[in-house]
Design a protein around this motif. Sequence first.
Motif, PDB file in Angstrom:
ATOM      1  N   MET A 140      38.927  71.588  31.933  1.00  0.00           N
ATOM      2  CA  MET A 140      40.078  70.695  32.120  1.00  0.00           C
ATOM      3  C   MET A 140      39.707  69.576  33.095  1.00  0.00           C
ATOM      4  SD  MET A 140      42.661  72.126  30.391  1.00  0.00           S
ATOM      5  CE  MET A 140      44.150  71.391  31.060  1.00  0.00           C
ATOM      6  N   VAL A 141      40.102  68.345  32.758  1.00  0.00           N
ATOM      7  CA  VAL A 141      40.014  67.222  33.692  1.00  0.00           C
ATOM      8  C   VAL A 141      41.380  67.125  34.359  1.00  0.00           C
ATOM      9  CG1 VAL A 141      39.537  64.766  33.967  1.00  0.00           C
ATOM     10  CG2 VAL A 141      38.463  66.049  32.108  1.00  0.00           C
ATOM     11  N   SER A 142      41.401  67.101  35.679  1.00  0.00           N
ATOM     12  CA  SER A 142      42.682  67.305  36.340  1.00  0.00           C
ATOM     13  C   SER A 142      42.732  66.542  37.659  1.00  0.00           C
ATOM     14  CB  SER A 142      42.824  68.810  36.599  1.00  0.00           C
ATOM     15  OG  SER A 142      44.009  69.100  37.246  1.00  0.00           O
ATOM     16  N   GLY A 143      43.860  65.919  37.960  1.00  0.00           N
ATOM     17  CA  GLY A 143      43.953  65.231  39.243  1.00  0.00           C
ATOM     18  C   GLY A 143      45.178  64.356  39.389  1.00  0.00           C
ATOM     19  N   TRP A 144      45.080  63.423  40.328  1.00  0.00           N
ATOM     20  CA  TRP A 144      46.219  62.591  40.750  1.00  0.00           C
ATOM     21  C   TRP A 144      46.038  61.130  40.334  1.00  0.00           C
ATOM     22  CZ3 TRP A 144      45.436  58.853  44.827  1.00  0.00           C
ATOM     23  CH2 TRP A 144      46.607  58.145  45.189  1.00  0.00           C
ATOM     24  N   LEU A 145      47.146  60.519  39.964  1.00  0.00           N
ATOM     25  CA  LEU A 145      47.131  59.101  39.588  1.00  0.00           C
ATOM     26  C   LEU A 145      48.455  58.472  39.983  1.00  0.00           C
ATOM     27  CD1 LEU A 145      46.302  56.531  37.965  1.00  0.00           C
ATOM     28  CD2 LEU A 145      47.031  57.725  35.897  1.00  0.00           C
ATOM     29  N   ASP A 146      48.428  57.449  40.814  1.00  0.00           N
ATOM     30  CA  ASP A 146      49.647  56.670  41.098  1.00  0.00           C
ATOM     31  C   ASP A 146      49.291  55.211  41.215  1.00  0.00           C
ATOM     32  OD1 ASP A 146      52.363  57.675  41.250  1.00  0.00           O
ATOM     33  OD2 ASP A 146      51.534  59.202  42.587  1.00  0.00           O
ATOM     34  N   SER A 147      50.122  54.381  40.602  1.00  0.00           N
ATOM     35  CA  SER A 147      49.850  52.946  40.598  1.00  0.00           C
ATOM     36  C   SER A 147      51.140  52.142  40.706  1.00  0.00           C
ATOM     37  CB  SER A 147      49.086  52.590  39.315  1.00  0.00           C
ATOM     38  OG  SER A 147      48.761  51.236  39.303  1.00  0.00           O
ATOM     39  N   PRO A 148      51.917  52.370  41.779  1.00  0.00           N
ATOM     40  CA  PRO A 148      53.136  51.563  41.915  1.00  0.00           C
ATOM     41  C   PRO A 148      52.753  50.108  42.155  1.00  0.00           C
ATOM     42  CG  PRO A 148      52.729  52.790  43.935  1.00  0.00           C
ATOM     43  CD  PRO A 148      51.705  53.251  42.934  1.00  0.00           C
ATOM     44  N   GLY A 149      53.362  49.192  41.446  1.00  0.00           N
ATOM     45  CA  GLY A 149      53.022  47.774  41.582  1.00  0.00           C
ATOM     46  C   GLY A 149      54.114  46.995  42.293  1.00  0.00           C
ATOM     47  N   ASP A 150      54.018  45.682  42.190  1.00  0.00           N
ATOM     48  CA  ASP A 150      54.955  44.817  42.921  1.00  0.00           C
ATOM     49  C   ASP A 150      56.402  45.012  42.464  1.00  0.00           C
ATOM     50  OD1 ASP A 150      52.795  43.877  44.243  1.00  0.00           O
ATOM     51  OD2 ASP A 150      52.603  42.034  43.062  1.00  0.00           O
ATOM     52  N   ARG A 151      56.612  45.209  41.187  1.00  0.00           N
ATOM     53  CA  ARG A 151      57.989  45.386  40.701  1.00  0.00           C
ATOM     54  C   ARG A 151      58.632  46.609  41.342  1.00  0.00           C
ATOM     55  NH1 ARG A 151      55.247  43.866  36.253  1.00  0.00           N
ATOM     56  NH2 ARG A 151      55.995  42.043  35.120  1.00  0.00           N
ATOM     57  N   LEU A 152      57.892  47.697  41.304  1.00  0.00           N
ATOM     58  CA  LEU A 152      58.443  48.950  41.833  1.00  0.00           C
ATOM     59  C   LEU A 152      58.653  48.848  43.349  1.00  0.00           C
ATOM     60  CD1 LEU A 152      59.232  51.738  40.770  1.00  0.00           C
ATOM     61  CD2 LEU A 152      56.935  52.512  41.253  1.00  0.00           C
ATOM     62  N   GLU A 153      57.681  48.260  44.032  1.00  0.00           N
ATOM     63  CA  GLU A 153      57.771  48.183  45.486  1.00  0.00           C
ATOM     64  C   GLU A 153      58.917  47.292  45.949  1.00  0.00           C
ATOM     65  OE1 GLU A 153      53.043  49.088  46.397  1.00  0.00           O
ATOM     66  OE2 GLU A 153      53.847  47.121  46.879  1.00  0.00           O
ATOM     67  N   THR A 154      59.250  46.279  45.160  1.00  0.00           N
ATOM     68  CA  THR A 154      60.332  45.384  45.595  1.00  0.00           C
ATOM     69  C   THR A 154      61.700  45.844  45.101  1.00  0.00           C
ATOM     70  OG1 THR A 154      59.884  43.975  43.700  1.00  0.00           O
ATOM     71  CG2 THR A 154      58.896  43.327  45.799  1.00  0.00           C
ATOM     72  N   ARG A 155      61.744  46.575  44.004  1.00  0.00           N
ATOM     73  CA  ARG A 155      63.053  46.909  43.419  1.00  0.00           C
ATOM     74  C   ARG A 155      63.541  48.316  43.733  1.00  0.00           C
ATOM     75  NH1 ARG A 155      62.482  44.846  37.255  1.00  0.00           N
ATOM     76  NH2 ARG A 155      61.288  42.978  37.672  1.00  0.00           N
ATOM     77  N   VAL A 156      62.654  49.208  44.092  1.00  0.00           N
ATOM     78  CA  VAL A 156      63.064  50.601  44.323  1.00  0.00           C
ATOM     79  C   VAL A 156      62.780  50.956  45.782  1.00  0.00           C
ATOM     80  CG1 VAL A 156      62.714  53.004  43.624  1.00  0.00           C
ATOM     81  CG2 VAL A 156      62.578  51.180  41.919  1.00  0.00           C
ATOM     82  N   ARG A 157      63.792  51.518  46.421  1.00  0.00           N
ATOM     83  CA  ARG A 157      63.669  51.808  47.860  1.00  0.00           C
ATOM     84  C   ARG A 157      62.667  52.924  48.148  1.00  0.00           C
ATOM     85  NH1 ARG A 157      69.334  53.463  49.603  1.00  0.00           N
ATOM     86  NH2 ARG A 157      69.531  53.803  47.396  1.00  0.00           N
ATOM     87  N   GLY A 158      61.953  52.773  49.247  1.00  0.00           N
ATOM     88  CA  GLY A 158      61.140  53.872  49.779  1.00  0.00           C
ATOM     89  C   GLY A 158      59.899  54.224  48.993  1.00  0.00           C
ATOM     90  N   VAL A 159      59.350  53.273  48.229  1.00  0.00           N
ATOM     91  CA  VAL A 159      58.166  53.584  47.419  1.00  0.00           C
ATOM     92  C   VAL A 159      56.923  53.689  48.311  1.00  0.00           C
ATOM     93  CG1 VAL A 159      56.618  52.679  45.632  1.00  0.00           C
ATOM     94  CG2 VAL A 159      59.095  52.545  45.336  1.00  0.00           C
ATOM     95  N   ASP A 160      56.169  54.770  48.121  1.00  0.00           N
ATOM     96  CA  ASP A 160      54.906  54.950  48.839  1.00  0.00           C
ATOM     97  C   ASP A 160      53.884  53.957  48.264  1.00  0.00           C
ATOM     98  OD1 ASP A 160      53.086  56.649  50.558  1.00  0.00           O
ATOM     99  OD2 ASP A 160      52.095  56.812  48.606  1.00  0.00           O
ATOM    100  N   ARG A 161      53.194  53.236  49.137  1.00  0.00           N
ATOM    101  CA  ARG A 161      52.340  52.142  48.672  1.00  0.00           C
ATOM    102  C   ARG A 161      50.892  52.556  48.383  1.00  0.00           C
ATOM    103  NH1 ARG A 161      54.132  46.824  49.638  1.00  0.00           N
ATOM    104  NH2 ARG A 161      56.325  46.788  50.189  1.00  0.00           N
ATOM    105  N   ILE A 162      50.581  53.820  48.563  1.00  0.00           N
ATOM    106  CA  ILE A 162      49.208  54.273  48.281  1.00  0.00           C
ATOM    107  C   ILE A 162      48.999  54.301  46.763  1.00  0.00           C
ATOM    108  CG2 ILE A 162      47.551  56.161  48.519  1.00  0.00           C
ATOM    109  CD1 ILE A 162      48.236  55.074  51.207  1.00  0.00           C
TER     110      ILE A 162
END
Lengths: 369, 231
Positions: free
Chosen positions: B166-188
């Motif tokens: 199994m290939v397994s792990g973490w992926l997050d890619s919040p961009g400018d839209r999410l960071e400006t429109r949704v409160r409290g977004v983690d920027r990592i």
Amino acid sequence: MKEVYIAKSTIITGIGDTVEENWGRLSEGRSAIGTIHHFDTGRLHYHQAACVADLRRKHTENHICVLMERVLDRIKPVPPKTFIIWTGIKGNAEYIESGQKKDMLHLPAQYRQWVADNLSIANNGIEINAACAASTVGLALGAQKIALGKYDSVLVCAADLATRFVHTGFSALKALTATTCRPFDRRRDGMCLGDGAVAILLTGSDTARKAGSKHPVRISGWGISNDATHITGPARDGRGLAAAIQTALRMAGIHPDGVEAYCTHGTGTVYNDSMELAAIENVFGPRQFPVFSIKGAIGHTLGAAGGIETAICRQALEKKSVPPTIGMENPEKEAMGRVSSTAQSFGGQNILTTNSGFGGVNAAILLQV
Amino acid sequence: MEINIIGGGWVTAKNHGRMRDGARPVLTAGAPVLPSVEDIFSHPPARYRRFDAYTRLGCAAISLALQDAGLAHADRERPVGIVVSSVYECFEVDLAYYETAGEDGGMFASPNLFSYTLPGIVTGEAAIHFKLTGPTFTVGDSIPGRGYPALATSVDVIRTGTCETMVSGWLDSPGDRLETRVRGVDRIRGAIFLVLSSGCKNNVLTQLRIKDSDLVTASGAKLRSALDLFE
């Protein structure tokens, strides 16, 4: 591995608020597919969905929670140490449609927390997304938790809606029907979306025995695979779905000839249904046995679809009968003698249910009495 | 039971690399620094330039992990699964898609963007490119978890015997839209993937063990995130 049972299941769809109501209306050949009223489809080619009629939609309300509350009310109580698996796949659609201005849930983890709060149990669990196979994969992973002895009860739950977000998307992909949903019919030309919610409580054998279920149904096998072919279209030869089915059969120790009935994904799109018929020929050869789809009645309920179909399969085992495939009039060649517009009886010992989704995912579950 | 880790790869805003090379992922806020296409693919996925940022980031890190495990190239399909855990999943592309559906009654909604509004599309793109036919799905993650739910679920899949790699792990890619429109977004932003196997005994980098229903690393520490395997 330990045995896994379905202790309780509850559903809401456009044709009914309980499993029994859905079963009765499916048996009568009724469909909830009708004109969409809660958003404007005037400039699109597609205007139908299978909506829950009494869902009074307000722009400020989260209707996934409205449906889930009704479902959870009927599955209570659940054991306090139940592991929760949330498998709704588009819980942020209403939030996005509202311009992100409202205090609505929008992340899968928030829905799991909401379910735990509603049931007054600890928030212990995971959220699974496997596109339109999400609750089937959720049931497989829930069964896995119990089989490995990690938990004695797992609640798999989901709700998804025929939202403007999803409707415009499938419209852009030309995956919807402008006429009516006709699974496995030669004239099929697309699917209809539907509102739906489901909660299924899985337990180990001890809990199932204590619950005193009259018709204990066991999840005897499961399989998950990827087509590795295309992100929005299935492998034409059905090999990915066939692989998922074969994994489930191996786990259950059942020969393909032992499968008595089969609840398909059966969306009514040209490519999905052809792929499923190819997978049936691949795994089961020319054998004719009852095969059906319920999406001509309740539409495609996305992440909730597999759970709803599993609840219907549980009922089918009790009734020793599968419901008619509503919308189908003139079956494809490979569907003849398998898919029927009338109810079909079977032995009532085991039944297969599968779903497939974007990203190439396939999931299969075998239920056994 | 022991699960072998036979490869690892990551892309973050600070660095990218492979486990076998000895470095470790460093998480910081900001846009991930993607390796060049030549560094991560012998030939890139056909639609790579059309992927959204989440899918491109995930495929890049999965490619590095598979390279590290010696599994990046294959002539035929292989029963290898992929499990991704993510906090925000494809929320950024959801917002981008709905911008295209907002006007003219939705008649010009983008079919390409809509195709990427499911978090598992990244697993589908990777499965196509690397010919992987095992189980694929995504799991919700938490900020401190960063891959733990995917790793724990993958270990369960391996334990049932339905898939041994199994290939397994973490992926997050919040961009400018999410960071400006949704409160409290983690920027990592970033992606870290490991290749887990019960069957492959060669090229083992480290191991995961199951102890009292917990996952523990080779040093005996309780696993809390994918980062712990790079200790």
